[in-house]
Design a protein around this motif. Structure first.
Motif, PDB file in Angstrom:
ATOM      1  N   VAL A   1      28.827  65.527  11.759  1.00  0.00           N
ATOM      2  CA  VAL A   1      27.315  65.534  11.704  1.00  0.00           C
ATOM      3  C   VAL A   1      26.873  66.869  11.727  1.00  0.00           C
ATOM      4  O   VAL A   1      26.370  67.476  12.887  1.00  0.00           O
ATOM      5  N   THR A   2      26.838  67.343  10.661  1.00  0.00           N
ATOM      6  CA  THR A   2      26.373  68.775  10.705  1.00  0.00           C
ATOM      7  C   THR A   2      24.785  68.836  10.043  1.00  0.00           C
ATOM      8  O   THR A   2      24.379  67.821   9.848  1.00  0.00           O
ATOM      9  N   MET A   3      24.307  70.259   9.903  1.00  0.00           N
ATOM     10  CA  MET A   3      23.054  70.227   9.621  1.00  0.00           C
ATOM     11  C   MET A   3      22.695  70.083   8.113  1.00  0.00           C
ATOM     12  O   MET A   3      21.535  69.951   7.423  1.00  0.00           O
ATOM     13  N   THR A   4      23.860  69.683   7.423  1.00  0.00           N
ATOM     14  CA  THR A   4      23.574  69.566   5.900  1.00  0.00           C
ATOM     15  C   THR A   4      23.628  67.982   5.597  1.00  0.00           C
ATOM     16  O   THR A   4      23.372  67.591   4.241  1.00  0.00           O
ATOM     17  N   VAL A   5      23.634  67.235   6.539  1.00  0.00           N
ATOM     18  CA  VAL A   5      23.820  65.828   6.080  1.00  0.00           C
ATOM     19  C   VAL A   5      22.159  65.513   6.039  1.00  0.00           C
ATOM     20  O   VAL A   5      21.329  66.047   6.476  1.00  0.00           O
ATOM     21  N   PRO A   6      22.005  64.314   5.337  1.00  0.00           N
ATOM     22  CA  PRO A   6      20.443  64.165   4.831  1.00  0.00           C
ATOM     23  C   PRO A   6      19.461  64.119   6.021  1.00  0.00           C
ATOM     24  O   PRO A   6      18.372  64.419   5.726  1.00  0.00           O
ATOM     25  N   PHE A   7      19.791  63.300   6.899  1.00  0.00           N
ATOM     26  CA  PHE A   7      18.706  62.787   8.022  1.00  0.00           C
ATOM     27  C   PHE A   7      18.478  64.333   8.562  1.00  0.00           C
ATOM     28  O   PHE A   7      17.318  64.571   9.261  1.00  0.00           O
ATOM     29  N   MET A   8      19.638  65.148   8.995  1.00  0.00           N
ATOM     30  CA  MET A   8      19.328  66.422   9.588  1.00  0.00           C
ATOM     31  C   MET A   8      18.426  67.094   8.750  1.00  0.00           C
ATOM     32  O   MET A   8      17.673  68.006   9.150  1.00  0.00           O
ATOM     33  N   ARG A   9      18.589  67.364   7.396  1.00  0.00           N
ATOM     34  CA  ARG A   9      18.125  68.135   6.355  1.00  0.00           C
ATOM     35  C   ARG A   9      16.672  67.869   6.494  1.00  0.00           C
ATOM     36  O   ARG A   9      15.711  68.609   6.444  1.00  0.00           O
ATOM     37  N   ALA A  10      16.243  66.293   6.427  1.00  0.00           N
ATOM     38  CA  ALA A  10      14.990  66.029   6.436  1.00  0.00           C
ATOM     39  C   ALA A  10      14.034  66.417   7.810  1.00  0.00           C
ATOM     40  O   ALA A  10      13.124  66.818   7.626  1.00  0.00           O
ATOM     41  N   TYR A  11      14.892  66.297   8.810  1.00  0.00           N
ATOM     42  CA  TYR A  11      14.177  66.815  10.014  1.00  0.00           C
ATOM     43  C   TYR A  11      13.826  68.153  10.178  1.00  0.00           C
ATOM     44  O   TYR A  11      12.716  68.644  10.588  1.00  0.00           O
ATOM     45  N   THR A  12      14.921  69.110   9.749  1.00  0.00           N
ATOM     46  CA  THR A  12      14.487  70.416   9.846  1.00  0.00           C
ATOM     47  C   THR A  12      13.453  71.100   8.943  1.00  0.00           C
ATOM     48  O   THR A  12      12.603  71.973   9.171  1.00  0.00           O
ATOM     49  N   GLU A  13      13.501  70.201   7.559  1.00  0.00           N
ATOM     50  CA  GLU A  13      12.384  70.709   6.396  1.00  0.00           C
ATOM     51  C   GLU A  13      11.085  70.382   6.832  1.00  0.00           C
ATOM     52  O   GLU A  13      10.085  71.053   6.857  1.00  0.00           O
ATOM     53  N   LEU A  14      11.120  69.023   7.438  1.00  0.00           N
ATOM     54  CA  LEU A  14       9.789  68.726   8.100  1.00  0.00           C
ATOM     55  C   LEU A  14       9.250  69.666   9.043  1.00  0.00           C
ATOM     56  O   LEU A  14       8.232  70.044   9.314  1.00  0.00           O
ATOM     57  N   LEU A  15      10.246  70.226   9.934  1.00  0.00           N
ATOM     58  CA  LEU A  15       9.672  71.105  11.164  1.00  0.00           C
ATOM     59  C   LEU A  15       9.004  72.278  10.545  1.00  0.00           C
ATOM     60  O   LEU A  15       8.014  72.714  11.061  1.00  0.00           O
ATOM     61  N   VAL A  16       9.851  72.710   9.532  1.00  0.00           N
ATOM     62  CA  VAL A  16       9.433  74.042   8.896  1.00  0.00           C
ATOM     63  C   VAL A  16       7.995  73.934   8.493  1.00  0.00           C
ATOM     64  O   VAL A  16       7.062  74.638   8.452  1.00  0.00           O
TER      65      VAL A  16
END
Length: 556
Positions: free
Chosen positions: A325-340
């Motif tokens: 479960v890395t930072m590049t899986v889709p749901f983690m990418r969505a979460y971090t990009e929304l945060l920025v």
């Protein structure tokens, strides 16, 4: 020794353990008074804690009840969504947060760690821009650690901190430029059982750990920090809603008025580390806008929150091995990009997640491979628009800083990067499909990490090096919650083994048989805690709750 002080509404005085309700709200210290504890637990500081609890303890309980209701709703099929009643906040493009306070202008590398004297000195000598002084997930809340950590911070802020090793060697802060301190108190769900609060009608309860940690640090250090050219800064953990952010904002405003400093002096960075909070980033910033410096992507607790909320919702919500479960899986990418995107729209800093690798000095090749992964992780964050990032060890600072230097150059941040290209939907935040298996090794690693971490935690250690990674309470939570979910969702390993309580119990027995012991080891207690939080039908919201009772029995 028992110390009691009343609310500011009545005269402050020291009295015995028996507290009469008609005296008004009171705080009573029931823990042992060790060396120099009276430097922190002064009558005036206790009076401030009393006032904080009198004004805000009831609202804390209301917010905890909201959490229980929200988890029940999600568990029964009601997915979180962006709130309709707060759409006007998200749609209003004009408002901004207060932003960086003095000393927080450049946050490109932040080091995290507990607040014992040795780790405090290491952090302040590390060369990082910011130190997250952690009273939460990296600290085991023994009474000695809770108040001893306050003493370390007090002394460090005044340039008085010295640590003497068992061999007699002295350690001091020697860096010409030390990191700006951002203190993280414990979360709303935790209590401090060495302090009792009695309200106006005579009900006695354990004090709020959040109010205790915040109150003692703020009361003793706010003015000294201002005098040094910085300020009282905080990381706020485990927040789940804008209403919780509003509660913190009201606490900040009251506290500033109480000691007579300008409104807005406090700065807070909120960890977005729960699933509900990911749907309320704008609203959280808005409620804290007079005191807010930014948001942080608390990746490990965020994964734990997803498992906790969706643990009973079926196979579609089951995650594979923790390492996958890395930072590049889709749901983690969505979460971090929304945060920025959300942060930069509002003038708030976006701080990236933890790199927890511990350099292996016995095997340079292992270290080199891990540093390549750390660099790749920080390169991704910097290119995504983050303004800074976290590391758990000083040796990771150069790798992290070089990646942010390459993107930021001489600029202290990249708030001008608005990320208008990002559009994140609720469905993307909840798309947990990864397509990777659960392996027998993944189950065994979770059992091993959780039990070994809990064992250290019960001995008073909150940040523990295990298999070349710095583990804390958040990573132990992922480990035990995955085991619970895999069992209750009737999962099988890639090798074909059905994951059952009996299957896991065999791994526990094997681990205990193979693990060396010392006289101070608490592996049997740790295994019992793990069984309680991972193998029982009920799912405790936090493993630290049942572990805390065992901690108190041995450490006071």
């Amino acid at each position: 020794m028992t110390i009691t002080a009343e609310s500011q509404t009545t005269p402050i005085r020291t009295v015995g353990a028996a507290v009469r309700a008609e005296m008004g709200p009171t705080i009573t210290i029931t823990g042992t008074m060790h060396d120099r504890f009276t430097d922190i637990l002064t009558p005036d500081a206790i009076a401030f804690l009393t006032e904080l609890h009198h004004r805000f303890a009831g609202r804390r309980h209301d917010r905890l009840a909201d959490r229980m209701r929200r988890r029940f709703e999600i568990g029964n099929g009601h997915d979180p969504r962006f709130r309709e009643d707060t759409a006007h906040i998200r749609d209003d493009a004009d408002w901004r947060v207060a932003g960086a306070g003095p000393g927080l202008e450049d946050r490109r590398v932040e080091i995290t760690g507990p607040t014992d004297p040795k780790m405090t000195i290491n952090a302040l000598n590390s060369g990082a821009k910011v130190w997250l002084a952690d009273q939460e997930d990296a600290t085991s809340p023994t009474w000695q650690n809770v108040i001893g950590g306050q003493l370390s911070l007090r002394d460090a802020i005044r340039g008085e901190l010295v640590f003497t090793s068992p061999e007699g060697k002295e350690y001091r802060v020697t860096a010409e430029q030390t990191p700006t301190i951002v203190m993280r108190p414990r979360g709303w769900h935790l209590t401090e059982k060495n302090i009792d609060f009695t309200d106006r009608v005579g009900r006695t309860m354990s004090a709020s750990a959040s109010l205790t940690d915040f109150g003692l640090y703020f009361f003793h250090n706010a003015q000294a920090l201002i005098d040094s050219g910085q300020g009282p800064y905080f990381y706020l953990p485990k927040i789940e809603s804008s209403e919780e952010a509003r509660l913190w904002n009201d606490i900040f405003s009251f506290s500033e008025e109480y000691i007579g400093i300008p409104h807005g002096t406090i700065r807070a960075t909120v960890l977005i580390e729960t699933l509900p909070a990911a749907f309320e980033m704008d609203e959280i910033l808005y409620e804290l806008r007079d005191h807010c410096a930014g948001l942080n992507a608390g990746r490990w607790d965020y994964i734990f929150s997803i498992i906790k909320n969706y643990r009973g919702r079926g196979a579609r919500f089951v995650l594979p091995d923790r390492s996958k479960v890395t930072m590049t899986v889709p749901f983690m990418r969505a979460y971090t990009e929304l945060l920025v995107k959300t942060c930069h729209k509002r003038g708030a800093y976006a701080i990236g997640g933890m790199s927890a690798f511990i350099p292996n000095r016995r095997d340079p090749e292992v270290t080199d491979r891990a540093l390549e992964k750390v660099s790749a992780d920080k390169r991704r964050e910097a290119n995504d628009g983050f303004d800074g990032t976290w590391v758990a060890h000083p040796d990771l600072i150069p790798a992290a800083q070089s990646e942010f230097d390459a993107v930021l150059g001489d600029r202290p941040h990249q708030l001008d990067r608005q990320r208008d290209d990002v559009e994140v939907t609720a469905e993307q935040l909840l798309d947990l499909r990864i397509g990777r298996p659960i392996t027998a090794k993944g189950v065994r690693d979770n059992v091993s990490v959780a039990i070994r971490y809990i064992e250290a935690w019960l001995r008073g250690l909150g940040a523990v090096a295990i298999d070349d990674l710095m583990e804390d309470a958040a990573t132990a939570e992922i480990s035990r919650s995955q085991v619970w979910q895999w069992i209750h969702q009737d999962r099988r390993t890639e090798e074909g083994e059905r994951i059952t309580a009996e299957y896991v119990e065999e791994m526990i027995t094997e681990l205990l048989a193979q693990t060396p012991r010392t006289d101070s080891s608490r592996f049997d207690d740790a295994a019992d805690v793990f069984r309680e939080v991972a193998l029982q039908p009920e799912f405790p919201a936090f493993l630290t709750a049942p572990a805390y009772a065992r901690l108190l029995s041995e450490n006071n």
